[in-house]
Design an enzyme around this catalytic site. Structure first.
Site, PDB file in Angstrom:
ATOM      1  N   ASP A  97       0.888  -1.165   0.000  1.00 62.22           N
ATOM      2  CA  ASP A  97       0.000   0.000   0.000  1.00 62.22           C
ATOM      3  C   ASP A  97       0.925   1.213   0.000  1.00 62.22           C
ATOM      4  OD1 ASP A  97      -2.343   1.621   0.261  1.00 62.22           O
ATOM      5  OD2 ASP A  97      -1.922   1.797   2.406  1.00 62.22           O
TER       6      ASP A  97
ATOM      7  N   GLU B  48      -1.222  -1.456  -4.858  1.00 64.69           N
ATOM      8  CA  GLU B  48      -2.420  -0.669  -5.136  1.00 64.69           C
ATOM      9  C   GLU B  48      -2.109   0.364  -6.216  1.00 64.69           C
ATOM     10  OE1 GLU B  48      -5.759   2.110  -2.910  1.00 64.69           O
ATOM     11  OE2 GLU B  48      -4.332   0.983  -1.699  1.00 64.69           O
TER      12      GLU B  48
ATOM     13  N   ASP C 266      -2.312   1.080   7.421  1.00 65.59           N
ATOM     14  CA  ASP C 266      -1.559   0.910   6.165  1.00 65.59           C
ATOM     15  C   ASP C 266      -1.085  -0.528   5.978  1.00 65.59           C
ATOM     16  OD1 ASP C 266      -1.334   3.731   4.998  1.00 65.59           O
ATOM     17  OD2 ASP C 266      -0.715   4.028   7.073  1.00 65.59           O
TER      18      ASP C 266
END
EC number: 3.1.21.10
Length: 178
Positions: A8, A72, A144
């Site tokens: 991420d 991502e 996160d």
């Protein structure tokens, strides 16, 4: 059996999550955050942040020996400067994976939420809850890190779905040939 490193990305805080997929079961191997902030007295330059992200992802690859890498995708932020920094952080992580010879898969936030929660518009708390449930964790990881684990879970489930579809396609082709 595959080991998946999920990322991420962020220019200040990059989450990572590592899972092992064995059949239809997922096993938690590790997670955390790469902090590219420096100190209040001496903040890091953008170049230093990107080097830290690259080097840290490279270390994670050495430590966990993943066979797959998922990250991502960039979303359109309201602030173009933030979107550019996010894209550069992604690039630093992707280069580390590419240099290690790992295949790189990219997923949108909506795809990740859909795969993990079953709702592409899910809230962060719902994603965290499902990550804990799917990986049978004792405590909730930092946001996160949980997002990075969700990226890895999304990839694992997407790969399984693709295999199922290709298997179904082969069966259909065989049926027609007979």
């Amino acid at each position: 059996m595959s080991v998946i490193l999920g990322i991420d990305p962020g220019s200040r805080l990059t989450g990572y999550g590592v899972i092992q997929k064995h059949g239809r079961k997922f096993h938690y191997l590790g997670s955390g955050c790469i902090r590219a902030t420096g100190t209040s007295a001496k903040p890091l330059s953008l170049a230093e942040k990107l080097r830290l992200i690259h080097d840290s992802v490279s270390e994670l690859i050495t430590q966990f020996s993943p066979t797959e890498f998922a990250i991502e995708q960039v979303f359109m932020a309201k602030n173009p400067d933030s979107a550019l920094k996010l894209g550069q952080a992604r690039g630093a992580a992707i280069v580390a994976a590419a240099r290690a010879g790992l295949p790189v898969a990219e997923y949108s936030a909506r795809q990740i939420k859909q795969a993990v929660v079953g709702n592409g518009g899910a809230e962060k708390e719902q994603v965290q809850h499902m990550v804990v449930a799917l990986l049978n964790l004792q405590k909730t990881p930092q946001a996160d890190a949980a997002d990075a684990l969700a990226v890895a879970l999304c990839h694992a489930q997407s790969a399984e779905s693709l295999l199922k579809m290709s298997g179904a396609a082969r069966k259909t082709v065989r049926g027609r040939l007979r």
